[in-house]
Design a protein around this motif. Sequence first.
Motif, PDB file in Angstrom:
ATOM      1  N   SER A 136      75.136 -25.555  30.790  1.00 29.57           N
ATOM      2  CA  SER A 136      75.348 -25.910  32.198  1.00 29.57           C
ATOM      3  C   SER A 136      76.224 -27.158  32.310  1.00 29.57           C
ATOM      4  CB  SER A 136      74.014 -26.088  32.929  1.00 29.57           C
ATOM      5  OG  SER A 136      73.316 -27.197  32.446  1.00 29.57           O
ATOM      6  N   THR A 137      76.071 -28.107  31.396  1.00 26.75           N
ATOM      7  CA  THR A 137      76.928 -29.293  31.401  1.00 26.75           C
ATOM      8  C   THR A 137      78.374 -28.910  31.095  1.00 26.75           C
ATOM      9  OG1 THR A 137      75.091 -30.688  30.703  1.00 26.75           O
ATOM     10  CG2 THR A 137      77.307 -31.565  30.350  1.00 26.75           C
ATOM     11  N   LEU A 138      78.563 -28.060  30.090  1.00 26.57           N
ATOM     12  CA  LEU A 138      79.916 -27.605  29.757  1.00 26.57           C
ATOM     13  C   LEU A 138      80.555 -26.886  30.943  1.00 26.57           C
ATOM     14  CD1 LEU A 138      79.453 -26.253  26.121  1.00 26.57           C
ATOM     15  CD2 LEU A 138      80.973 -28.101  26.819  1.00 26.57           C
ATOM     16  N   LEU A 139      79.801 -26.014  31.588  1.00 31.11           N
ATOM     17  CA  LEU A 139      80.323 -25.293  32.756  1.00 31.11           C
ATOM     18  C   LEU A 139      80.703 -26.265  33.871  1.00 31.11           C
ATOM     19  CD1 LEU A 139      78.194 -22.063  33.199  1.00 31.11           C
ATOM     20  CD2 LEU A 139      80.675 -22.236  33.095  1.00 31.11           C
ATOM     21  N   ARG A 140      79.850 -27.250  34.107  1.00 34.02           N
ATOM     22  CA  ARG A 140      80.120 -28.228  35.158  1.00 34.02           C
ATOM     23  C   ARG A 140      81.426 -28.974  34.876  1.00 34.02           C
ATOM     24  NH1 ARG A 140      75.610 -31.211  34.718  1.00 34.02           N
ATOM     25  NH2 ARG A 140      74.324 -29.436  35.150  1.00 34.02           N
ATOM     26  N   VAL A 141      81.649 -29.333  33.621  1.00 32.19           N
ATOM     27  CA  VAL A 141      82.865 -30.060  33.250  1.00 32.19           C
ATOM     28  C   VAL A 141      84.094 -29.163  33.364  1.00 32.19           C
ATOM     29  CG1 VAL A 141      84.063 -31.138  31.308  1.00 32.19           C
ATOM     30  CG2 VAL A 141      81.689 -31.717  31.778  1.00 32.19           C
ATOM     31  N   LEU A 160      84.447 -26.353  35.144  1.00 31.56           N
ATOM     32  CA  LEU A 160      84.698 -25.889  36.508  1.00 31.56           C
ATOM     33  C   LEU A 160      85.156 -26.994  37.439  1.00 31.56           C
ATOM     34  CD1 LEU A 160      81.697 -23.481  37.017  1.00 31.56           C
ATOM     35  CD2 LEU A 160      84.073 -22.896  36.591  1.00 31.56           C
ATOM     36  N   ASN A 161      84.699 -28.206  37.179  1.00 31.00           N
ATOM     37  CA  ASN A 161      84.990 -29.339  38.040  1.00 31.00           C
ATOM     38  C   ASN A 161      84.527 -29.002  39.453  1.00 31.00           C
ATOM     39  OD1 ASN A 161      85.812 -31.842  38.848  1.00 31.00           O
ATOM     40  ND2 ASN A 161      87.987 -31.465  38.545  1.00 31.00           N
ATOM     41  N   LYS A 162      85.420 -28.615  40.344  1.00 34.64           N
ATOM     42  CA  LYS A 162      84.999 -28.278  41.709  1.00 34.64           C
ATOM     43  C   LYS A 162      85.302 -26.825  42.056  1.00 34.64           C
ATOM     44  CE  LYS A 162      85.136 -32.926  43.155  1.00 34.64           C
ATOM     45  NZ  LYS A 162      85.582 -34.008  43.911  1.00 34.64           N
ATOM     46  N   ASN A 163      85.754 -26.045  41.089  1.00 35.43           N
ATOM     47  CA  ASN A 163      86.085 -24.634  41.307  1.00 35.43           C
ATOM     48  C   ASN A 163      84.886 -23.755  40.959  1.00 35.43           C
ATOM     49  OD1 ASN A 163      88.755 -25.368  41.938  1.00 35.43           O
ATOM     50  ND2 ASN A 163      89.234 -25.458  39.766  1.00 35.43           N
ATOM     51  N   LEU A 164      83.811 -23.916  41.696  1.00 39.12           N
ATOM     52  CA  LEU A 164      82.560 -23.234  41.353  1.00 39.12           C
ATOM     53  C   LEU A 164      82.661 -21.714  41.372  1.00 39.12           C
ATOM     54  CD1 LEU A 164      80.041 -25.520  43.249  1.00 39.12           C
ATOM     55  CD2 LEU A 164      80.733 -25.603  40.859  1.00 39.12           C
ATOM     56  N   LYS A 165      83.584 -21.175  42.128  1.00 42.18           N
ATOM     57  CA  LYS A 165      83.707 -19.718  42.218  1.00 42.18           C
ATOM     58  C   LYS A 165      84.269 -19.106  40.934  1.00 42.18           C
ATOM     59  CE  LYS A 165      84.057 -19.516  47.186  1.00 42.18           C
ATOM     60  NZ  LYS A 165      84.851 -19.150  48.345  1.00 42.18           N
ATOM     61  N   LEU A 166      84.798 -19.928  40.051  1.00 40.53           N
ATOM     62  CA  LEU A 166      85.401 -19.423  38.805  1.00 40.53           C
ATOM     63  C   LEU A 166      84.419 -19.409  37.634  1.00 40.53           C
ATOM     64  CD1 LEU A 166      88.865 -21.197  39.016  1.00 40.53           C
ATOM     65  CD2 LEU A 166      88.305 -18.845  39.629  1.00 40.53           C
ATOM     66  N   TRP A 167      83.125 -19.595  37.886  1.00 33.82           N
ATOM     67  CA  TRP A 167      82.169 -19.699  36.789  1.00 33.82           C
ATOM     68  C   TRP A 167      82.148 -18.448  35.926  1.00 33.82           C
ATOM     69  CZ3 TRP A 167      78.080 -16.578  35.695  1.00 33.82           C
ATOM     70  CH2 TRP A 167      77.666 -15.701  36.696  1.00 33.82           C
ATOM     71  N   LYS A 168      82.282 -17.273  36.522  1.00 30.57           N
ATOM     72  CA  LYS A 168      82.204 -16.029  35.755  1.00 30.57           C
ATOM     73  C   LYS A 168      83.376 -15.909  34.778  1.00 30.57           C
ATOM     74  CE  LYS A 168      80.696 -12.526  38.111  1.00 30.57           C
ATOM     75  NZ  LYS A 168      80.644 -11.327  38.981  1.00 30.57           N
ATOM     76  N   VAL A 209      83.458 -21.147  27.698  1.00 28.68           N
ATOM     77  CA  VAL A 209      82.393 -22.122  27.438  1.00 28.68           C
ATOM     78  C   VAL A 209      81.531 -21.641  26.278  1.00 28.68           C
ATOM     79  CG1 VAL A 209      80.301 -23.129  28.408  1.00 28.68           C
ATOM     80  CG2 VAL A 209      82.389 -23.081  29.761  1.00 28.68           C
ATOM     81  N   GLU A 210      81.207 -20.361  26.266  1.00 27.33           N
ATOM     82  CA  GLU A 210      80.411 -19.799  25.170  1.00 27.33           C
ATOM     83  C   GLU A 210      81.145 -19.942  23.840  1.00 27.33           C
ATOM     84  OE1 GLU A 210      78.352 -15.558  23.890  1.00 27.33           O
ATOM     85  OE2 GLU A 210      79.932 -15.578  25.384  1.00 27.33           O
ATOM     86  N   PHE A 211      82.446 -19.652  23.844  1.00 31.86           N
ATOM     87  CA  PHE A 211      83.245 -19.783  22.628  1.00 31.86           C
ATOM     88  C   PHE A 211      83.238 -21.224  22.130  1.00 31.86           C
ATOM     89  CE2 PHE A 211      87.259 -20.604  20.451  1.00 31.86           C
ATOM     90  CZ  PHE A 211      87.209 -19.645  19.461  1.00 31.86           C
ATOM     91  N   ALA A 212      83.437 -22.167  23.047  1.00 30.08           N
ATOM     92  CA  ALA A 212      83.451 -23.586  22.670  1.00 30.08           C
ATOM     93  C   ALA A 212      82.108 -24.004  22.096  1.00 30.08           C
ATOM     94  CB  ALA A 212      83.799 -24.443  23.889  1.00 30.08           C
TER      95      ALA A 212
END
Length: 104
Positions: A46-51, A53-61, A67-70
Amino acid sequence: MPHLDTKFLNYFWKTLWGKLGMRLLFSTMCYPQTDGKTNVVNCTLSTLLRVVLNKNLKLWKESLPHVEFAYNRAVHSTIKFCPFEIVFGFKHTVPIDLLPLSMQ
């Protein structure tokens, strides 16, 4: 898929893991704190996703595979290996790993 009895599934999984010499511990979906390792991974992801995505929350998918690869390629300080290496037995390479480094 037919409805499977939870008692049967409980017995099945415990028996299967027992035959593999492991002990299966269940944790409920609503209380993930019962499984500390899963909780740590979830917090890290969740921390990696937050970093990312920054403010583009709609791009999480779209960002989740990256993020998983990293995460799977990052060396963990406690075990000194990355998750990919633990599962597959060798280090994962990407195209940038194949570039020669200049020794300047």
